[in-house]
Motif scaffolding. Structure first.
Motif, mmCIF file in Angstrom:
data_model
loop_
_atom_site.group_PDB
_atom_site.id
_atom_site.type_symbol
_atom_site.label_atom_id
_atom_site.label_comp_id
_atom_site.label_asym_id
_atom_site.label_seq_id
_atom_site.Cartn_x
_atom_site.Cartn_y
_atom_site.Cartn_z
ATOM 1 N N MET A 24 -18.246 -67.326 -48.606
ATOM 2 C CA MET A 24 -18.800 -68.401 -49.417
ATOM 3 C C MET A 24 -19.321 -69.400 -48.435
ATOM 4 S SD MET A 24 -15.692 -68.842 -52.140
ATOM 5 C CE MET A 24 -15.966 -70.501 -52.535
ATOM 6 N N ASP A 25 -18.675 -69.598 -47.417
ATOM 7 C CA ASP A 25 -19.144 -70.653 -46.221
ATOM 8 C C ASP A 25 -20.588 -70.123 -45.660
ATOM 9 O OD1 ASP A 25 -17.348 -72.480 -45.951
ATOM 10 O OD2 ASP A 25 -16.295 -71.457 -44.423
ATOM 11 N N ILE A 26 -20.905 -68.692 -45.722
ATOM 12 C CA ILE A 26 -22.117 -68.229 -45.523
ATOM 13 C C ILE A 26 -23.146 -68.701 -46.478
ATOM 14 C CG2 ILE A 26 -23.394 -66.208 -44.981
ATOM 15 C CD1 ILE A 26 -21.201 -65.172 -43.416
ATOM 16 N N LEU A 27 -22.736 -68.594 -47.848
ATOM 17 C CA LEU A 27 -23.680 -68.848 -48.946
ATOM 18 C C LEU A 27 -23.818 -70.085 -48.957
ATOM 19 C CD1 LEU A 27 -24.903 -67.557 -51.709
ATOM 20 C CD2 LEU A 27 -23.084 -67.963 -52.532
ATOM 21 N N LEU A 28 -23.268 -71.013 -48.810
ATOM 22 C CA LEU A 28 -23.175 -72.539 -48.761
ATOM 23 C C LEU A 28 -23.867 -73.098 -47.609
ATOM 24 C CD1 LEU A 28 -20.151 -73.313 -51.102
ATOM 25 C CD2 LEU A 28 -22.546 -72.965 -51.839
ATOM 26 N N ASP A 29 -23.647 -72.428 -46.634
ATOM 27 C CA ASP A 29 -24.248 -72.897 -45.376
ATOM 28 C C ASP A 29 -23.233 -73.986 -44.791
ATOM 29 O OD1 ASP A 29 -25.525 -72.825 -42.806
ATOM 30 O OD2 ASP A 29 -27.196 -74.335 -43.724
ATOM 31 N N THR A 30 -22.017 -73.872 -44.760
ATOM 32 C CA THR A 30 -20.939 -74.767 -44.490
ATOM 33 C C THR A 30 -19.894 -73.936 -43.633
ATOM 34 O OG1 THR A 30 -19.415 -74.319 -46.371
ATOM 35 C CG2 THR A 30 -21.130 -76.084 -46.846
ATOM 36 N N ASP A 31 -18.953 -74.865 -43.200
ATOM 37 C CA ASP A 31 -17.720 -74.522 -42.422
ATOM 38 C C ASP A 31 -16.434 -74.737 -42.826
ATOM 39 O OD1 ASP A 31 -19.166 -72.831 -40.409
ATOM 40 O OD2 ASP A 31 -19.526 -74.543 -39.131
ATOM 41 N N LEU A 32 -16.667 -75.109 -44.247
ATOM 42 C CA LEU A 32 -15.519 -75.840 -44.940
ATOM 43 C C LEU A 32 -14.442 -75.047 -45.485
ATOM 44 C CD1 LEU A 32 -17.195 -79.019 -46.270
ATOM 45 C CD2 LEU A 32 -16.005 -79.047 -44.267
ATOM 46 N N MET A 33 -14.952 -73.997 -46.239
ATOM 47 C CA MET A 33 -14.150 -73.194 -47.144
ATOM 48 C C MET A 33 -13.128 -72.279 -46.337
ATOM 49 S SD MET A 33 -15.127 -73.780 -50.043
ATOM 50 C CE MET A 33 -16.644 -74.176 -51.103
ATOM 51 N N MET A 34 -13.541 -71.675 -45.274
ATOM 52 C CA MET A 34 -12.659 -70.813 -44.579
ATOM 53 C C MET A 34 -11.530 -71.541 -43.748
ATOM 54 S SD MET A 34 -13.109 -67.749 -41.804
ATOM 55 C CE MET A 34 -13.209 -68.446 -40.310
ATOM 56 N N THR A 35 -12.063 -72.771 -43.117
ATOM 57 C CA THR A 35 -11.092 -73.543 -42.290
ATOM 58 C C THR A 35 -10.153 -74.202 -43.426
ATOM 59 O OG1 THR A 35 -13.083 -74.058 -40.938
ATOM 60 C CG2 THR A 35 -11.194 -75.595 -40.753
ATOM 61 N N GLY A 36 -10.572 -74.649 -44.570
ATOM 62 C CA GLY A 36 -9.514 -75.187 -45.344
ATOM 63 C C GLY A 36 -8.673 -74.070 -46.030
ATOM 64 N N ALA A 37 -9.093 -72.991 -46.197
ATOM 65 C CA ALA A 37 -8.201 -71.961 -46.639
ATOM 66 C C ALA A 37 -7.029 -71.675 -45.613
ATOM 67 C CB ALA A 37 -9.005 -70.474 -46.948
ATOM 68 N N ILE A 38 -7.580 -71.620 -44.166
ATOM 69 C CA ILE A 38 -6.775 -71.351 -43.346
ATOM 70 C C ILE A 38 -5.587 -72.335 -42.985
ATOM 71 C CG2 ILE A 38 -6.600 -70.881 -40.681
ATOM 72 C CD1 ILE A 38 -9.239 -69.430 -40.745
ATOM 73 N N TYR A 39 -6.075 -73.535 -43.115
ATOM 74 C CA TYR A 39 -5.049 -74.421 -42.784
ATOM 75 C C TYR A 39 -3.955 -74.609 -44.099
ATOM 76 C CZ TYR A 39 -7.270 -77.131 -38.937
ATOM 77 O OH TYR A 39 -8.063 -77.122 -37.534
ATOM 78 N N PHE A 40 -4.327 -74.249 -45.360
ATOM 79 C CA PHE A 40 -3.620 -74.417 -46.449
ATOM 80 C C PHE A 40 -2.275 -73.014 -46.265
ATOM 81 C CE2 PHE A 40 -2.613 -72.283 -50.131
ATOM 82 C CZ PHE A 40 -2.022 -73.307 -50.926
ATOM 83 N N TYR A 41 -3.021 -72.033 -45.758
ATOM 84 C CA TYR A 41 -2.072 -70.997 -45.593
ATOM 85 C C TYR A 41 -1.041 -71.257 -44.392
ATOM 86 C CZ TYR A 41 -4.159 -68.103 -49.465
ATOM 87 O OH TYR A 41 -4.444 -67.814 -50.715
ATOM 88 N N LEU A 42 -1.808 -71.629 -43.396
ATOM 89 C CA LEU A 42 -1.035 -71.980 -42.130
ATOM 90 C C LEU A 42 0.197 -72.762 -42.432
ATOM 91 C CD1 LEU A 42 -1.253 -71.198 -39.004
ATOM 92 C CD2 LEU A 42 -2.512 -73.208 -38.844
ATOM 93 N N ALA A 43 -0.332 -73.946 -42.918
ATOM 94 C CA ALA A 43 0.979 -74.662 -43.511
ATOM 95 C C ALA A 43 2.159 -74.043 -44.331
ATOM 96 C CB ALA A 43 0.548 -75.755 -44.212
ATOM 97 N N ASN A 44 1.605 -73.247 -45.102
ATOM 98 C CA ASN A 44 2.936 -72.525 -45.908
ATOM 99 C C ASN A 44 3.518 -71.555 -44.988
ATOM 100 O OD1 ASN A 44 2.301 -73.375 -48.513
ATOM 101 N ND2 ASN A 44 0.604 -72.331 -48.884
ATOM 102 N N GLU A 45 2.831 -70.848 -44.144
ATOM 103 C CA GLU A 45 3.404 -69.932 -43.191
ATOM 104 C C GLU A 45 4.367 -70.829 -42.139
ATOM 105 O OE1 GLU A 45 2.956 -66.313 -43.044
ATOM 106 O OE2 GLU A 45 2.379 -67.222 -44.716
ATOM 107 N N PHE A 46 4.002 -71.908 -41.796
ATOM 108 C CA PHE A 46 4.952 -72.771 -40.983
ATOM 109 C C PHE A 46 6.378 -73.122 -41.821
ATOM 110 C CE2 PHE A 46 1.340 -74.348 -38.062
ATOM 111 C CZ PHE A 46 1.523 -73.336 -37.179
ATOM 112 N N ILE A 47 5.836 -73.643 -42.867
ATOM 113 C CA ILE A 47 7.213 -73.932 -43.991
ATOM 114 C C ILE A 47 8.004 -72.874 -44.172
ATOM 115 C CG2 ILE A 47 7.853 -74.456 -46.255
ATOM 116 C CD1 ILE A 47 5.318 -76.068 -46.243
ATOM 117 N N SER A 48 7.385 -71.545 -44.326
ATOM 118 C CA SER A 48 8.264 -70.210 -44.744
ATOM 119 C C SER A 48 9.069 -69.838 -43.186
ATOM 120 C CB SER A 48 7.104 -69.234 -45.062
ATOM 121 O OG SER A 48 7.863 -68.089 -45.266
ATOM 122 N N ILE A 49 8.268 -69.938 -42.118
ATOM 123 C CA ILE A 49 9.090 -69.524 -40.867
ATOM 124 C C ILE A 49 10.257 -70.790 -40.530
ATOM 125 C CG2 ILE A 49 8.672 -69.900 -38.090
ATOM 126 C CD1 ILE A 49 5.837 -69.077 -38.534
#
Length: 132
Positions: A78-103
């Motif tokens: 989606m980032d490539i399609l929209l010519d941004t760097d927001l979608m993937m970075t946002g998804a990673i930060y969201f899942y990263l926060a969940n992983e840290f809580i789970s750890i």
């Protein structure tokens, strides 16, 4: 495996990873490390608590990790399609926060000491998540 076969495999693997995740970055490395630590601590906690068969628990944990990676791959495209760097970075930060809580939760399940403020933060995050 001969040298040609190894080179072919590593080149193909690198091309697939680059296509699905884009340029390799430190946030991707941190995310992959976090999902590995969460997987290991989750299996250890499940073994300690004797929750079902380890293969079944491990399968569902791996399936969850795979689905997270699929969402991140879609976000990259989606980032490539929209010519941004927001979608993937946002998804990673969201899942990263969940992983840290789970750890942190897994550490608690293993009986390792946790600071009181971390326990309280987890309770607050859980209660806010239930309201969504």
């Amino acid at each position: 495996m001969n040298n040609f076969g190894f080179n072919l495999f590593s080149d193909t693997f690198g091309a697939v990873v680059t296509y699905t995740l884009g340029e390799w970055s430190e946030i991707i490395s941190l995310f992959l490390m976090a999902i590995t630590v969460e997987y290991v601590t989750g299996i250890a906690a499940s073994m300690k608590e004797q929750q079902g068969s380890i293969s079944q628990v491990g399968f569902w944990r791996l399936a969850r990790k795979g689905l997270m990676l699929l969402v991140i791959m879609l976000a990259h495209r989606m980032d490539i399609l929209l010519d941004t760097d927001l979608m993937m970075t946002g998804a990673i930060y969201f899942y990263l926060a969940n992983e840290f809580i789970s750890i942190t939760e897994n550490y608690g399940r293993l009986g390792l000491p946790l600071p009181v403020f971390l326990k309280q933060m987890i309770q607050v995050l859980r209660s806010k998540g239930e309201g969504l």
